[in-house]
Design a protein around this motif. Sequence first.
Motif, PDB file in Angstrom:
ATOM      1  N   GLU A 199     -52.140 -84.863  33.293  1.00  0.00           N
ATOM      2  CA  GLU A 199     -53.387 -84.685  34.154  1.00  0.00           C
ATOM      3  C   GLU A 199     -53.004 -85.680  35.276  1.00  0.00           C
ATOM      4  OE1 GLU A 199     -56.130 -82.409  35.516  1.00  0.00           O
ATOM      5  OE2 GLU A 199     -55.122 -82.033  33.564  1.00  0.00           O
ATOM      6  N   LEU A 200     -52.762 -86.706  35.052  1.00  0.00           N
ATOM      7  CA  LEU A 200     -52.612 -87.774  36.223  1.00  0.00           C
ATOM      8  C   LEU A 200     -51.549 -87.264  37.169  1.00  0.00           C
ATOM      9  CD1 LEU A 200     -53.977 -90.391  37.111  1.00  0.00           C
ATOM     10  CD2 LEU A 200     -51.628 -91.654  36.067  1.00  0.00           C
ATOM     11  N   VAL A 201     -50.357 -86.834  36.629  1.00  0.00           N
ATOM     12  CA  VAL A 201     -49.466 -86.335  37.644  1.00  0.00           C
ATOM     13  C   VAL A 201     -49.870 -85.308  38.458  1.00  0.00           C
ATOM     14  CG1 VAL A 201     -47.148 -85.146  37.681  1.00  0.00           C
ATOM     15  CG2 VAL A 201     -47.337 -87.162  36.095  1.00  0.00           C
ATOM     16  N   ALA A 202     -50.737 -84.267  37.771  1.00  0.00           N
ATOM     17  CA  ALA A 202     -51.287 -83.162  38.443  1.00  0.00           C
ATOM     18  C   ALA A 202     -52.240 -83.582  39.587  1.00  0.00           C
ATOM     19  CB  ALA A 202     -51.808 -82.286  37.441  1.00  0.00           C
TER      20      ALA A 202
ATOM     21  N   PRO B  14     -49.207 -84.975  45.956  1.00  0.00           N
ATOM     22  CA  PRO B  14     -47.759 -85.208  45.931  1.00  0.00           C
ATOM     23  C   PRO B  14     -47.298 -86.608  45.622  1.00  0.00           C
ATOM     24  CG  PRO B  14     -48.593 -85.076  48.244  1.00  0.00           C
ATOM     25  CD  PRO B  14     -49.855 -84.719  47.314  1.00  0.00           C
ATOM     26  N   ILE B  15     -48.541 -87.589  45.391  1.00  0.00           N
ATOM     27  CA  ILE B  15     -48.066 -88.985  45.321  1.00  0.00           C
ATOM     28  C   ILE B  15     -46.903 -88.909  43.975  1.00  0.00           C
ATOM     29  CG2 ILE B  15     -48.868 -91.246  44.693  1.00  0.00           C
ATOM     30  CD1 ILE B  15     -49.591 -90.769  47.470  1.00  0.00           C
ATOM     31  N   GLU B  16     -45.976 -89.807  44.083  1.00  0.00           N
ATOM     32  CA  GLU B  16     -45.089 -90.277  43.046  1.00  0.00           C
ATOM     33  C   GLU B  16     -45.696 -90.886  42.045  1.00  0.00           C
ATOM     34  OE1 GLU B  16     -40.517 -91.611  42.146  1.00  0.00           O
ATOM     35  OE2 GLU B  16     -41.696 -92.633  43.961  1.00  0.00           O
ATOM     36  N   VAL B  17     -45.703 -90.415  40.971  1.00  0.00           N
ATOM     37  CA  VAL B  17     -46.573 -91.065  39.509  1.00  0.00           C
ATOM     38  C   VAL B  17     -45.412 -91.691  38.718  1.00  0.00           C
ATOM     39  CG1 VAL B  17     -48.167 -91.069  37.438  1.00  0.00           C
ATOM     40  CG2 VAL B  17     -48.462 -89.634  39.798  1.00  0.00           C
TER      41      VAL B  17
ATOM     42  N   TYR C 182     -56.851 -95.945  49.547  1.00  0.00           N
ATOM     43  CA  TYR C 182     -55.414 -96.657  50.098  1.00  0.00           C
ATOM     44  C   TYR C 182     -54.526 -95.611  50.355  1.00  0.00           C
ATOM     45  CZ  TYR C 182     -57.489-100.982  48.311  1.00  0.00           C
ATOM     46  OH  TYR C 182     -58.330-101.977  47.947  1.00  0.00           O
ATOM     47  N   PRO C 183     -54.606 -94.920  51.341  1.00  0.00           N
ATOM     48  CA  PRO C 183     -53.889 -93.629  51.728  1.00  0.00           C
ATOM     49  C   PRO C 183     -52.353 -93.970  52.016  1.00  0.00           C
ATOM     50  CG  PRO C 183     -55.258 -94.136  53.388  1.00  0.00           C
ATOM     51  CD  PRO C 183     -55.744 -95.130  52.473  1.00  0.00           C
ATOM     52  N   SER C 184     -52.152 -95.234  52.262  1.00  0.00           N
ATOM     53  CA  SER C 184     -50.626 -95.752  52.703  1.00  0.00           C
ATOM     54  C   SER C 184     -49.756 -95.824  51.308  1.00  0.00           C
ATOM     55  CB  SER C 184     -50.753 -97.068  53.303  1.00  0.00           C
ATOM     56  OG  SER C 184     -51.281 -98.059  52.566  1.00  0.00           O
ATOM     57  N   VAL C 185     -50.198 -96.032  50.164  1.00  0.00           N
ATOM     58  CA  VAL C 185     -49.304 -96.393  48.910  1.00  0.00           C
ATOM     59  C   VAL C 185     -48.411 -95.342  48.835  1.00  0.00           C
ATOM     60  CG1 VAL C 185     -51.299 -97.345  47.724  1.00  0.00           C
ATOM     61  CG2 VAL C 185     -51.235 -94.880  47.431  1.00  0.00           C
ATOM     62  N   LYS C 186     -47.173 -95.548  48.272  1.00  0.00           N
ATOM     63  CA  LYS C 186     -46.037 -94.632  48.043  1.00  0.00           C
ATOM     64  C   LYS C 186     -46.005 -94.275  46.550  1.00  0.00           C
ATOM     65  CE  LYS C 186     -43.724 -96.866  51.803  1.00  0.00           C
ATOM     66  NZ  LYS C 186     -42.483 -97.892  52.348  1.00  0.00           N
ATOM     67  N   GLN C 187     -46.460 -94.970  45.760  1.00  0.00           N
ATOM     68  CA  GLN C 187     -46.362 -94.679  44.127  1.00  0.00           C
ATOM     69  C   GLN C 187     -47.571 -95.017  43.636  1.00  0.00           C
ATOM     70  OE1 GLN C 187     -42.801 -97.296  43.375  1.00  0.00           O
ATOM     71  NE2 GLN C 187     -41.453 -95.483  43.245  1.00  0.00           N
ATOM     72  N   PHE C 188     -47.626 -94.536  42.502  1.00  0.00           N
ATOM     73  CA  PHE C 188     -48.932 -94.904  41.610  1.00  0.00           C
ATOM     74  C   PHE C 188     -48.155 -94.920  39.925  1.00  0.00           C
ATOM     75  CE2 PHE C 188     -52.556 -94.520  38.684  1.00  0.00           C
ATOM     76  CZ  PHE C 188     -53.655 -94.745  39.506  1.00  0.00           C
ATOM     77  N   ILE C 189     -48.441 -96.212  39.473  1.00  0.00           N
ATOM     78  CA  ILE C 189     -47.968 -96.345  38.274  1.00  0.00           C
ATOM     79  C   ILE C 189     -49.057 -96.366  37.386  1.00  0.00           C
ATOM     80  CG2 ILE C 189     -47.187 -98.580  36.970  1.00  0.00           C
ATOM     81  CD1 ILE C 189     -45.620 -99.320  39.228  1.00  0.00           C
TER      82      ILE C 189
ATOM     83  N   GLN D 246     -40.111-100.923  36.411  1.00  0.00           N
ATOM     84  CA  GLN D 246     -39.183-101.353  37.179  1.00  0.00           C
ATOM     85  C   GLN D 246     -37.706-101.031  36.343  1.00  0.00           C
ATOM     86  OE1 GLN D 246     -38.776-104.881  40.059  1.00  0.00           O
ATOM     87  NE2 GLN D 246     -37.952-105.483  38.223  1.00  0.00           N
ATOM     88  N   LEU D 247     -37.779-100.936  35.248  1.00  0.00           N
ATOM     89  CA  LEU D 247     -36.851-100.742  34.233  1.00  0.00           C
ATOM     90  C   LEU D 247     -36.025 -99.287  34.184  1.00  0.00           C
ATOM     91  CD1 LEU D 247     -38.198-102.739  31.168  1.00  0.00           C
ATOM     92  CD2 LEU D 247     -36.363-103.490  32.682  1.00  0.00           C
ATOM     93  N   GLU D 248     -36.638 -98.586  34.961  1.00  0.00           N
ATOM     94  CA  GLU D 248     -36.423 -97.010  34.986  1.00  0.00           C
ATOM     95  C   GLU D 248     -36.476 -96.491  36.568  1.00  0.00           C
ATOM     96  OE1 GLU D 248     -37.709 -95.390  30.494  1.00  0.00           O
ATOM     97  OE2 GLU D 248     -39.346 -95.931  32.158  1.00  0.00           O
ATOM     98  N   ASN D 249     -36.962 -97.130  37.455  1.00  0.00           N
ATOM     99  CA  ASN D 249     -37.385 -96.726  38.722  1.00  0.00           C
ATOM    100  C   ASN D 249     -37.398 -97.952  39.568  1.00  0.00           C
ATOM    101  OD1 ASN D 249     -38.418 -93.710  38.279  1.00  0.00           O
ATOM    102  ND2 ASN D 249     -39.393 -94.993  36.548  1.00  0.00           N
ATOM    103  N   GLN D 250     -36.836 -97.654  40.984  1.00  0.00           N
ATOM    104  CA  GLN D 250     -37.088 -98.572  41.843  1.00  0.00           C
ATOM    105  C   GLN D 250     -38.397 -98.715  42.434  1.00  0.00           C
ATOM    106  OE1 GLN D 250     -34.281 -98.369  44.814  1.00  0.00           O
ATOM    107  NE2 GLN D 250     -35.069-100.196  46.207  1.00  0.00           N
ATOM    108  N   LEU D 251     -39.279 -99.536  42.487  1.00  0.00           N
ATOM    109  CA  LEU D 251     -40.820 -99.824  43.005  1.00  0.00           C
ATOM    110  C   LEU D 251     -40.523 -99.719  44.486  1.00  0.00           C
ATOM    111  CD1 LEU D 251     -42.500-102.303  40.669  1.00  0.00           C
ATOM    112  CD2 LEU D 251     -41.834 -99.853  40.308  1.00  0.00           C
ATOM    113  N   GLN D 252     -41.664 -98.946  45.075  1.00  0.00           N
ATOM    114  CA  GLN D 252     -41.807 -99.043  46.493  1.00  0.00           C
ATOM    115  C   GLN D 252     -43.072 -99.264  46.815  1.00  0.00           C
ATOM    116  OE1 GLN D 252     -40.384 -95.209  48.200  1.00  0.00           O
ATOM    117  NE2 GLN D 252     -39.038 -94.725  46.509  1.00  0.00           N
ATOM    118  N   PHE D 253     -43.460-100.307  47.734  1.00  0.00           N
ATOM    119  CA  PHE D 253     -44.655-100.765  48.233  1.00  0.00           C
ATOM    120  C   PHE D 253     -45.127-100.219  49.731  1.00  0.00           C
ATOM    121  CE2 PHE D 253     -42.706-103.602  45.190  1.00  0.00           C
ATOM    122  CZ  PHE D 253     -43.565-103.886  44.256  1.00  0.00           C
TER     123      PHE D 253
END
Length: 336
Positions: free
Chosen positions: A284-287, A291-294, A263-270, A125-132
């Motif tokens: 590797e996790l990003v790849a 297309p989920i935002e990591v 959980y296919p509705s998730v908008k982000q993966f941290i 959260q210090l660098e990005n806005q969290l989306q739920f």
Amino acid sequence: MSQKNNLILAFESSCDETSVAVIENGSIIRSNIVASQIKSHMRFGGVVPEVASRHHVEQITQIYQLALKKAQVSIDEIDAIAVTKGPGLVGALLIGITAAKTLAFVHDKPLIEVNHLAGHIYACQLENQLQFPLLALIASGGHTELVYMENHNQFEVIGETQDDAVGEAYDKVGRILDLPYPAGKYLDQLAQTGQATYPVPRAMIHEDNLDFSFSGMKSAIMNLVHNAQQRGETIVKEDLATSFQTAVIEVLTTKAAKAVAKYPSVKQFILAGGVAANSGLRKELVATLDPIEVLIPSLSLCGDNAAMIGAAAFQMYLQQQMGSLDFNAQPSLDLS
């Protein structure tokens, strides 16, 4: 409650970093002072709780003063004080808690009790806005957990290690390979130069659940090295490091992908925690999850620090989840 210029003074002392930060509105780092004890513990090959506590006592007052000075604020301008209540080393936790309680009492400030693992998640959260809703993988020296969050401060642990934490396995394998402590960074660097030629088990990777197991990987490496020594064979450290890291990353990314599918509705993966600094895992996790935002914190925010505690505390402050002066450290505190 207005979010305008709310300042939280945060303390983190759960293990071997003494840290104090001033966080504005949950996302702006006004200061984040971290005093590491790595050199003190390096000669022991791991954290010695008594030594850690002693260093916290010696440093916390100075770190607190530096944090206020760098943030250019006085204690009177602080809206609330936050501190890690657990999990962690009980003696180390108590130093930060005592400091926070004392300041809260003397200056009549609200006190917020923060879960260390929540802090790791909120480092993003210090660098990005969290989306739920979102998913988080906490990978550190003491924890490996998959967490589902429907909203702020709503944590559901959907998978966790059944034995060793991934960071613990890294340190133990690093010790086998005679790497400096903490071994994670050095093993990651070594793994970039070798080939995955040694067999390393991927425990629980094909099971339907989202749990982990890393003790088998550690034992496999230990047995490989021991058997090679008995036969007079030479182990190629670079290849062994690559083999181990490849197995770890495959397990973590496979379980992460299973979680996203569940959980296919998730908008982000941290990705959070000390092991989030691992270059191979980050890539590797990003790849794998595209297309989920990591979201992955900067390297300076992957390790233990008070800024992440302040970020997590801000949401609790908005929801008026204040603590009292009689709470105690909880070294085995669960996230959920």
